[in-house]
Design an enzyme around this catalytic site. Structure first.
Site, PDB file in Angstrom:
ATOM      1  CD  GLU A  52      54.521 -33.472 -76.101  1.00  0.00           C
ATOM      2  OE1 GLU A  52      55.256 -33.327 -75.103  1.00  0.00           O
ATOM      3  OE2 GLU A  52      54.911 -33.244 -77.253  1.00  0.00           O
ATOM      4  CG  ASP A  97      55.636 -23.281 -78.466  1.00  0.00           C
ATOM      5  OD1 ASP A  97      55.022 -22.249 -78.216  1.00  0.00           O
ATOM      6  OD2 ASP A  97      56.799 -23.274 -78.928  1.00  0.00           O
ATOM      7  CG  ASP A 120      65.596 -29.230 -72.853  1.00  0.00           C
ATOM      8  OD1 ASP A 120      64.449 -29.239 -73.353  1.00  0.00           O
ATOM      9  OD2 ASP A 120      66.632 -29.238 -73.535  1.00  0.00           O
TER      10      ASP A 120
END
Ligand code: 5GP
Ligand code: MG
Ligand code: MG
Length: 183
Positions: free
Chosen positions: A103, A107, A163
């Site tokens: 990963e 978060d 992103d």
């Protein structure tokens, strides 16, 4: 591109390309030792983990298998909701494999928590997690991440696969996105 190419879009660089490279080499040594003699399948979570997967896998000096999963988690573009939908499932039957999920970032932990539950019933020999980044202050669920790159502050970051609206994935470093970009 490097952070210096887009100075106005960033507030600060958190992790440089060099630091990432050094850390992935270290993690690769540990993984090689831990999985010696075992069939190892790396599962990358699209799209953010593409860079981590490409670089980490190439640090390994042994044969592995690689597969990809695409999931989407509903929510705004900067926060995940924990409601996860599979967009592309694995092509591999997990029976007989030691699985290492690769990963980009942990978060809230909600996506990985869901993924670990989903994988639990698929017959893998073992399941562990490798994540390049983790935001400890954002955790809503604890994820047992055996191979971790860096703990970072609770800020929205971009680069090295991460992103904002599909931009900045090709930044070689990890940096904090300047708020004016998404305001
Ligand atoms: P979680 O479910 O742990 O909250 O995170 C799910 C996904 O949200 C991550 O795999 C990642 O794709 C995205 N995400 C979380 N934090 C960030 C961040 O700071 N920047 C970017 N670009 N994506 C993030
Ligand atoms: Mg991800
Ligand atoms: Mg994203």
């Amino acid at each position: 591109m490097r952070a210096a190419d887009i100075p106005n879009d960033l507030t600060s660089v958190l992790v440089t390309e060099e630091q990432i490279n050094e850390k992935l080499a270290e993690l690769a040594l540990r993984v090689e030792e831990d999985y010696s003699g075992k069939k190892l399948l790396l599962v990358g979570v699209l799209k953010g983990a593409v860079m981590v997967m490409a670089d980490f896998a190439r640090h390994l000096t042994r044969d592995i298998a690689m597969d990809w999963m695409a999931v989407s988690s509903y929510g705004s573009s900067t926060k995940s909701s924990g409601v996860v939908q599979i967009r592309k499932d694995l092509d591999t039957d997990l029976g007989g494999w030691h699985v290492l999920i690769v990963e980009d970032i942990i978060d809230s932990g909600l996506t990985l928590s869901w993924l670990l539950d989903n994988f639990a019933s698929r017959g893998a020999e073992s399941i562990e997690v490798l994540a390049l980044l983790r935001k400890p202050e954002a955790a809503k669920v604890e994820i047992d991440c055996k191979y971790l790159g860096f703990d970072i502050p609770n800020e929205f970051v971009i680069g090295y696969g991460l992103d904002y609206a599909e931009r900045y994935r090709n930044l070689r470093d990890v940096a904090i996105l300047a708020p004016h970009v998404y305001a």
